[in-house]
Design an enzyme around this catalytic site. Structure first.
Site, PDB file in Angstrom:
ATOM      1  N   LYS A   1       5.844   6.815   6.921  1.00 29.31           N
ATOM      2  CA  LYS A   1       5.311   6.012   8.019  1.00 29.31           C
ATOM      3  C   LYS A   1       6.430   5.604   8.968  1.00 29.31           C
ATOM      4  O   LYS A   1       7.539   5.291   8.534  1.00 29.31           O
ATOM      5  CB  LYS A   1       4.640   4.750   7.482  1.00 29.31           C
ATOM      6  CG  LYS A   1       3.464   5.033   6.571  1.00 29.31           C
ATOM      7  CD  LYS A   1       2.922   3.751   5.962  1.00 29.31           C
ATOM      8  CE  LYS A   1       1.774   4.057   5.012  1.00 29.31           C
ATOM      9  NZ  LYS A   1       1.320   2.856   4.302  1.00 29.31           N
TER      10      LYS A   1
ATOM     11  N   HIS B   1       0.806  -1.216   0.000  1.00 30.83           N
ATOM     12  CA  HIS B   1       0.000   0.000   0.000  1.00 30.83           C
ATOM     13  C   HIS B   1       0.843   1.272   0.000  1.00 30.83           C
ATOM     14  O   HIS B   1       1.976   1.281   0.461  1.00 30.83           O
ATOM     15  CB  HIS B   1      -0.886   0.050   1.244  1.00 30.83           C
ATOM     16  CG  HIS B   1      -1.765  -1.132   1.417  1.00 30.83           C
ATOM     17  ND1 HIS B   1      -2.112  -1.622   2.653  1.00 30.83           N
ATOM     18  CD2 HIS B   1      -2.391  -1.934   0.518  1.00 30.83           C
ATOM     19  CE1 HIS B   1      -2.909  -2.672   2.512  1.00 30.83           C
ATOM     20  NE2 HIS B   1      -3.090  -2.878   1.230  1.00 30.83           N
TER      21      HIS B   1
ATOM     22  N   TYR C   1       1.369   2.347  13.431  1.00 29.87           N
ATOM     23  CA  TYR C   1       2.239   3.215  12.653  1.00 29.87           C
ATOM     24  C   TYR C   1       1.762   4.657  12.677  1.00 29.87           C
ATOM     25  O   TYR C   1       0.581   4.947  12.721  1.00 29.87           O
ATOM     26  CB  TYR C   1       2.429   2.728  11.220  1.00 29.87           C
ATOM     27  CG  TYR C   1       1.172   2.521  10.397  1.00 29.87           C
ATOM     28  CD1 TYR C   1       0.822   3.415   9.397  1.00 29.87           C
ATOM     29  CD2 TYR C   1       0.369   1.402  10.596  1.00 29.87           C
ATOM     30  CE1 TYR C   1      -0.303   3.218   8.623  1.00 29.87           C
ATOM     31  CE2 TYR C   1      -0.750   1.192   9.822  1.00 29.87           C
ATOM     32  CZ  TYR C   1      -1.086   2.114   8.838  1.00 29.87           C
ATOM     33  OH  TYR C   1      -2.214   1.904   8.078  1.00 29.87           O
TER      34      TYR C   1
ATOM     35  N   ASP D   1      -6.549  -6.157  -1.872  1.00 28.92           N
ATOM     36  CA  ASP D   1      -5.153  -6.545  -2.069  1.00 28.92           C
ATOM     37  C   ASP D   1      -4.975  -7.634  -3.126  1.00 28.92           C
ATOM     38  O   ASP D   1      -3.857  -7.871  -3.578  1.00 28.92           O
ATOM     39  CB  ASP D   1      -4.531  -6.975  -0.744  1.00 28.92           C
ATOM     40  CG  ASP D   1      -4.281  -5.790   0.175  1.00 28.92           C
ATOM     41  OD1 ASP D   1      -4.319  -4.632  -0.309  1.00 28.92           O
ATOM     42  OD2 ASP D   1      -4.043  -6.007   1.376  1.00 28.92           O
TER      43      ASP D   1
END
Length: 190
Positions: free
Chosen positions: A72, A62, A132, A170
């Site tokens: 991130k 992603h 995250y 996904d």
């Protein structure tokens, strides 16, 4: 805090000091001051938390496009994952390269993933709590990804891919070559 550069341009592994005794441990998972002293100056504005209840959950790869792109800072607070990132910045010395890192409740490692990287992970234990920080807010319209099983990337996932537990989203991402037509990430410009 120990900061280690990786083989992927601009990606860092961060190992905060961990103080343990017979009761358990204490660590500062994030200190703006310590990060700035280490040259990491991102302004994190959003924290995300996912739970994957089974081993073999594969999430990714992603990223967010355009102005919504995110850096991130990733860590695992329970369980173990193989975290995988791919450099998708055109012109980068490590473009199209991937690396995997074990992140776990035991090693307390964090991974700094700059804008222009596709990110994913697979759970190796049950009940993985994955946290995250992001330096930009989630934007559904900018949400994108590339295929976790892209044959040109040849990512060495530690599970049989036909057994991976995936979201419908996904299962449908394009390969990096297919994404290249609309790829907005250019090394040195983000």
């Amino acid at each position: 805090m120990k900061v280690t550069n990786t083989n992927l341009q601009d990606v860092k592994i961060i190992e905060p000091a961990v103080f343990g005794d017979h009761r358990g441990f204490f660590t500062e998972s994030y200190s703006e001051q310590d990060f700035k002293e280490a040259g990491i100056t991102y302004n994190f504005v959003q924290d995300n938390h996912s739970l994957s209840t089974q081993p073999g959950v594969l999430r990714g790869l992603h990223f967010q496009k355009g102005e919504a792109a995110q850096t991130k800072l990733i860590r695992v607070v329970s369980g173990v994952v193989l975290d995988v990132i791919v450099d998708i910045r055109k012109g980068s010395p490590t473009y199209g390269k991937w690396e995997g890192y074990l992140l776990s409740e035991f090693n307390h490692r964090q991974l700094l993933v700059p804008k222009g990287f596709a990110h994913g992970f697979v759970t190796l234990t049950p009940n993985v709590n994955f946290l995250y920080k992001c330096d930009n807010y989630y934007n559904a319209e900018a949400d994108a990804g590339i295929a976790f099983d892209d044959p040109d990337l040849a990512i060495e996932w530690p599970i049989a891919l036909d057994k991976a537990i995936l979201s419908d989203k996904d299962k449908k991402h394009p390969t990096l070559k297919e994404f290249e037509v609309e790829n907005p990430f250019v090394y040195g410009e983000i």
